[in-house]
Design a protein around this motif. Structure first.
Motif, PDB file in Angstrom:
ATOM      1  N   PRO A 121       4.396 -23.389  69.487  1.00 42.94           N
ATOM      2  CA  PRO A 121       3.036 -23.885  69.235  1.00 42.94           C
ATOM      3  C   PRO A 121       3.027 -25.402  69.070  1.00 42.94           C
ATOM      4  N   LEU A 122       1.856 -25.971  69.199  1.00 46.45           N
ATOM      5  CA  LEU A 122       1.687 -27.406  68.953  1.00 46.45           C
ATOM      6  C   LEU A 122       1.484 -27.597  67.459  1.00 46.45           C
ATOM      7  N   ILE A 123       2.401 -28.294  66.821  1.00 43.68           N
ATOM      8  CA  ILE A 123       2.308 -28.537  65.378  1.00 43.68           C
ATOM      9  C   ILE A 123       2.037 -30.006  65.122  1.00 43.68           C
ATOM     10  N   LYS A 124       1.706 -30.311  63.869  1.00 44.41           N
ATOM     11  CA  LYS A 124       1.371 -31.691  63.519  1.00 44.41           C
ATOM     12  C   LYS A 124       2.624 -32.447  63.107  1.00 44.41           C
ATOM     13  N   ASN A 125       2.589 -33.743  63.370  1.00 41.89           N
ATOM     14  CA  ASN A 125       3.682 -34.625  62.970  1.00 41.89           C
ATOM     15  C   ASN A 125       3.764 -34.688  61.449  1.00 41.89           C
ATOM     16  N   ILE A 126       4.961 -34.753  60.913  1.00 36.77           N
ATOM     17  CA  ILE A 126       5.112 -34.885  59.464  1.00 36.77           C
ATOM     18  C   ILE A 126       6.314 -35.767  59.168  1.00 36.77           C
ATOM     19  N   LEU A 145       8.567 -32.630  72.479  1.00 35.82           N
ATOM     20  CA  LEU A 145       7.812 -33.381  73.484  1.00 35.82           C
ATOM     21  C   LEU A 145       6.952 -32.418  74.286  1.00 35.82           C
ATOM     22  N   TYR A 146       5.635 -32.656  74.271  1.00 35.47           N
ATOM     23  CA  TYR A 146       4.680 -31.796  74.954  1.00 35.47           C
ATOM     24  C   TYR A 146       3.995 -32.582  76.086  1.00 35.47           C
ATOM     25  N   ASN A 147       3.387 -31.830  77.008  1.00 36.30           N
ATOM     26  CA  ASN A 147       2.499 -32.403  78.031  1.00 36.30           C
ATOM     27  C   ASN A 147       3.188 -33.476  78.859  1.00 36.30           C
ATOM     28  N   PHE A 148       4.171 -33.073  79.638  1.00 40.46           N
ATOM     29  CA  PHE A 148       4.848 -34.019  80.514  1.00 40.46           C
ATOM     30  C   PHE A 148       3.975 -34.337  81.729  1.00 40.46           C
ATOM     31  N   SER A 149       4.154 -35.555  82.245  1.00 38.98           N
ATOM     32  CA  SER A 149       3.399 -35.974  83.419  1.00 38.98           C
ATOM     33  C   SER A 149       3.845 -35.169  84.635  1.00 38.98           C
ATOM     34  N   ASN A 150       3.020 -35.188  85.677  1.00 41.65           N
ATOM     35  CA  ASN A 150       3.311 -34.402  86.881  1.00 41.65           C
ATOM     36  C   ASN A 150       4.605 -34.843  87.555  1.00 41.65           C
ATOM     37  N   ASN A 151       4.903 -36.119  87.428  1.00 41.68           N
ATOM     38  CA  ASN A 151       6.100 -36.651  88.073  1.00 41.68           C
ATOM     39  C   ASN A 151       7.331 -36.341  87.223  1.00 41.68           C
ATOM     40  N   SER A 152       7.761 -35.094  87.245  1.00 47.72           N
ATOM     41  CA  SER A 152       8.913 -34.688  86.423  1.00 47.72           C
ATOM     42  C   SER A 152      10.218 -34.750  87.194  1.00 47.72           C
ATOM     43  N   SER A 153      10.152 -35.214  88.452  1.00 48.40           N
ATOM     44  CA  SER A 153      11.378 -35.280  89.244  1.00 48.40           C
ATOM     45  C   SER A 153      12.338 -36.333  88.707  1.00 48.40           C
ATOM     46  N   GLN A 160      16.645 -28.525  78.961  1.00 46.07           N
ATOM     47  CA  GLN A 160      16.172 -27.149  78.815  1.00 46.07           C
ATOM     48  C   GLN A 160      14.774 -27.166  78.228  1.00 46.07           C
ATOM     49  N   PHE A 161      13.803 -26.657  78.991  1.00 47.38           N
ATOM     50  CA  PHE A 161      12.420 -26.633  78.546  1.00 47.38           C
ATOM     51  C   PHE A 161      12.088 -25.252  77.973  1.00 47.38           C
ATOM     52  N   TYR A 162      11.102 -25.247  77.066  1.00 47.30           N
ATOM     53  CA  TYR A 162      10.629 -24.020  76.449  1.00 47.30           C
ATOM     54  C   TYR A 162       9.152 -23.838  76.773  1.00 47.30           C
ATOM     55  N   ASP A 163       8.684 -22.597  76.671  1.00 43.70           N
ATOM     56  CA  ASP A 163       7.288 -22.309  76.972  1.00 43.70           C
ATOM     57  C   ASP A 163       6.417 -22.657  75.779  1.00 43.70           C
ATOM     58  N   GLY A 164       5.427 -23.533  76.014  1.00 42.90           N
ATOM     59  CA  GLY A 164       4.446 -23.817  74.984  1.00 42.90           C
ATOM     60  C   GLY A 164       3.392 -22.726  74.934  1.00 42.90           C
ATOM     61  N   CYS A 165       2.663 -22.653  73.838  1.00 42.53           N
ATOM     62  CA  CYS A 165       1.676 -21.589  73.650  1.00 42.53           C
ATOM     63  C   CYS A 165       0.399 -21.829  74.453  1.00 42.53           C
ATOM     64  N   TYR A 166       0.286 -22.950  75.125  1.00 47.39           N
ATOM     65  CA  TYR A 166      -0.904 -23.251  75.916  1.00 47.39           C
ATOM     66  C   TYR A 166      -0.556 -23.491  77.375  1.00 47.39           C
ATOM     67  N   GLY A 167       0.540 -22.868  77.840  1.00 47.80           N
ATOM     68  CA  GLY A 167       0.922 -22.957  79.235  1.00 47.80           C
ATOM     69  C   GLY A 167       1.725 -24.183  79.607  1.00 47.80           C
ATOM     70  N   GLU A 168       1.942 -25.104  78.662  1.00 51.68           N
ATOM     71  CA  GLU A 168       2.686 -26.315  78.969  1.00 51.68           C
ATOM     72  C   GLU A 168       4.176 -26.103  78.709  1.00 51.68           C
ATOM     73  N   LYS A 169       4.995 -27.047  79.168  1.00 54.65           N
ATOM     74  CA  LYS A 169       6.423 -27.023  78.911  1.00 54.65           C
ATOM     75  C   LYS A 169       6.729 -27.926  77.720  1.00 54.65           C
ATOM     76  N   VAL A 170       7.660 -27.464  76.898  1.00 51.81           N
ATOM     77  CA  VAL A 170       8.014 -28.203  75.683  1.00 51.81           C
ATOM     78  C   VAL A 170       9.509 -28.500  75.725  1.00 51.81           C
ATOM     79  N   LEU A 171       9.857 -29.726  75.360  1.00 50.05           N
ATOM     80  CA  LEU A 171      11.256 -30.136  75.279  1.00 50.05           C
ATOM     81  C   LEU A 171      11.587 -30.434  73.823  1.00 50.05           C
TER      82      LEU A 171
END
Length: 636
Positions: A121-126, A145-153, A160-171
């Motif tokens: 999930p997306l959590i708040k900074n602390i 790190l959430y919401n990477f730009s399209n240019n991920s090449s 290793q990326f993980y699945d975010g709860c809103y369809g995004e990739k998380v590192l």
């Protein structure tokens, strides 16, 4: 006759004191009823999970809250699963385990308890420390790190990326992972999440959600309850006449400030002994007062009063605002841990620093302040500011001593000492060989991260005002740590400009606005200027001495700017490869931005960190940063 005339004015006072004490014990003896607040607070609360919630915690919305059985800063709520939760920076955190003896607590973001999915999930900074909590030892920070730009090449292929709860990739990377340098500027959202160090392996961890859900350990900051409980009391709080929260020990027969009387048959004997001792002390104090008024000169009386007021001011600070979690030592312990000051590490205007060892074998550096070091302001500054910090690039305060005129600060021991001995020409050749350009670059970046934390990471903003190589300590791995907070000022995070009487700092590092308000207001940008001048010294490898010559060629920033302007070779020694050239050029350009005369043109330290971590090709040479060359006559 003389003896009679001396005793007669004191005798009525002593008689009066005896009567008051005797009457007070009679009243105490006749009041054997249980204190109502003691009765209300002695039964512990829980949310249903079996964990007893005692001081400083209390459950909101209960009768106990109204009678202050806890501390107002530690309200607890119970969720539908019967688990205690509380709020940190607008996010709910579940409490897993509490150790009252060590004042530690394991918590995790409640979002991991309320969801059964495997996504991140997306959590708040602390950021810690906060007013009531700081990170316990053996914790580490993960950077999500959430919401990477399209240019991920352009991203490294071994991530290793993980699945975010809103369809995004998380590192998820550790904050000291070198890969962060390449990927931080390619995502839109960056979150720092503390985790238990032992739970995170650091390389391709498949159970990253489990690590985050496992949570992390915190130490809470509240008065020590053990003395009160050991004496049979119940800890709580009360408001004084100024609406300030004060610790209260509720006893069976009456409230007390610290502890309850020892119950049982010895109580009357103890009370009598205390009464007799009080009468004796009172008589001695009256005699001292009489002789002081009659025989001591007025100047000595004034000095005595002044010293008492200064001592009381420091004691009031330590009692009301001091860091409860940091141990206070007496002076005999200081002498023992330093082996009677046998191994001196350094000396300055503040006093001397000695190598010491704690009872557990941990090495420490003990800074013993001079007895004539003012009215305690620098001591208070140091304890107040550094006790609020917890960062890899800030030196840790492990204890302090305040005993009469004896004042000492105990820090973690830094084997490599201060930065200044590694960058000046008179340093040993052995030390110079150790600091390659890669090491210098990492030191500059580490100091920038430490300053960013002081300016933005704490719940209050800390301005250091004395950033220079002497105040940067290096551990065994040459990791830099900012030290010496004697000139620091603490201000609210939202406050950009502060008021300050007179200049503070060290010549050569003081920002123009600090000694002349015509250049602008004093703010965190003043530390940015000092940082820029210090990095110039690291590049040049010698002191900035503006008094030997008034020409701009001697002043290194002028000289280096002219070289950059004319695209000439910088003439720096020890550049072994292209990476060294890039590091040196990046340090120089960042420094030129930091020493801009107008404070508004200097970047904040967060931007400085981004400049270091980003690519050199995006760094532009700033405008000429200085209005004039320093002259021979400048002296402060």
């Amino acid at each position: 006759m003389k003896e009679a005339s001396f005793v007669s004015p004191i005798s009525p006072m002593i008689t009066h004191m005896i009567c008051i004490l005797f009457f007070s014990f009679l009243v105490r003896k006749s009041c054997g009823v249980d204190d109502p607040q003691f009765l209300r607070c002695r039964v512990p609360q829980n949310c249903g999970d079996g964990q007893n919630l005692t001081f400083p915690f209390f459950i909101q919305g209960t009768q106990r809250e109204n009678y202050s059985c806890g501390h107002p800063g530690f309200p607890i709520s119970c969720n539908i699963n019967g688990q205690p939760t509380f709020t940190i920076v607008d996010s709910n955190y579940s409490i897993h385990k509490i150790f009252y003896k060590n004042q530690t607590i394991r918590v995790s973001n409640a979002i991991f308890s309320n969801s059964n999915t495997d996504c991140i999930p997306l959590i708040k900074n602390i950021s810690f420390p906060l007013v009531r909590f700081e990170l316990a030892p053996k914790q580490r920070n993960l950077v999500l790190l959430y919401n990477f730009s399209n240019n991920s090449s352009a991203l490294p292929g071994d991530l290793q990326f993980y699945d975010g709860c809103y369809g995004e990739k998380v590192l998820a990377l550790s904050e000291d992972d070198p890969k962060l340098k390449d990927v931080s500027n390619k995502c839109k959202t960056r979150v720092v999440a503390p985790v238990e160090a032992a739970a995170y392996g650091g390389e391709n961890h498949d159970e990253i959600r489990g690590v985050l859900g496992n949570g992390f350990w915190l130490k809470w900051k509240a008065s020590d309850c053990s003395i009160c409980e050991d004496s049979g009391g119940i800890c709580g709080s009360k408001l004084d006449n100024n609406s300030n929260v004060r610790f209260q020990c509720f006893c069976a027969d009456r409230p007390h400030h610290v502890r309850c009387s020892i119950p049982g048959s010895n109580k009357t004997i103890l009370a009598t002994a205390v009464a007799a001792l009080s009468v004796g002390i009172g008589a001695v104090m009256v005699v001292i007062y009489y002789f002081r008024r009659k025989y001591l000169p007025n100047k000595i009386i004034y000095f005595w009063k002044k010293e008492s007021l200064n001592h009381q001011a420091v004691e009031d600070f330590l009692r009301n605002y001091g860091p409860i979690a940091i141990r206070r030592y007496n002076y005999s312990e200081i002498k023992r841990m330093t082996n009677f000051f046998i191994d001196k590490l350094g000396e300055g205007g503040y006093g001397s620093v000695y190598k010491g060892k704690l009872d557990d074998g941990c090495l420490v550096a003990v800074k013993v302040l001079k007895e004539s070091s003012g009215n305690g302001e620098e001591f208070i500054n140091e304890v107040a500011s550094i006790s609020r910090t917890s960062h890899v690039n800030i030196v840790s305060l492990m204890g302090f001593c305040f005993e009469g005129s004896k004042r000492a600060l105990i820090y973690e021991f830094m084997p490599n000492g201060s930065l200044e001995k590694f960058i000046y020409k008179e340093s040993s050749s052995k030390a110079n060989r150790q600091l390659e350009w890669e090491t210098l670059y990492k030191i500059a970046l580490g100091i920038a991260r430490g300053l960013e934390y002081l300016h933005r990471g704490c719940n209050t903003r800390i301005l250091h005002f004395d950033i220079k190589p002497h105040n940067i300590l290096l551990d065994e791995s040459f990791c830099p740590k900012i030290s010496d907070f004697g000139l620091a000022k603490i201000c609210p995070r939202e406050k950009s400009i502060i008021s300050m009487l007179g200049a503070r700092g060290t010549i050569g590092y003081i920002a123009p606005e600090v000694f002349c308000r015509n250049f602008g207001g004093v703010s965190h940008k003043s530390d940015v200027y000092s940082y820029g001048m210090m990095v110039f010294e690291m590049v040049r490898g010698r002191r900035i001495d503006v008094k030997n010559d008034s020409t701009s060629e001697i002043f290194f920033p002028h000289w280096i700017y002219k070289r950059l302007e004319q695209d000439e070779d910088l003439g720096l020694q020890g550049l072994m490869n292209e990476e060294d050239h890039e590091s040196a050029r990046k340090m120089i350009i960042v420094s030129l931005w930091c020493i801009q005369t107008d404070p508004s043109n200097r970047p904040p330290m967060s931007r400085v960190v981004n400049m270091f971590e980003g690519s050199l090709e995006y760094l532009q040479v700033p405008p000429k940063p200085f209005l004039f060359s320093p002259s021979r006559s400048e002296d402060y």
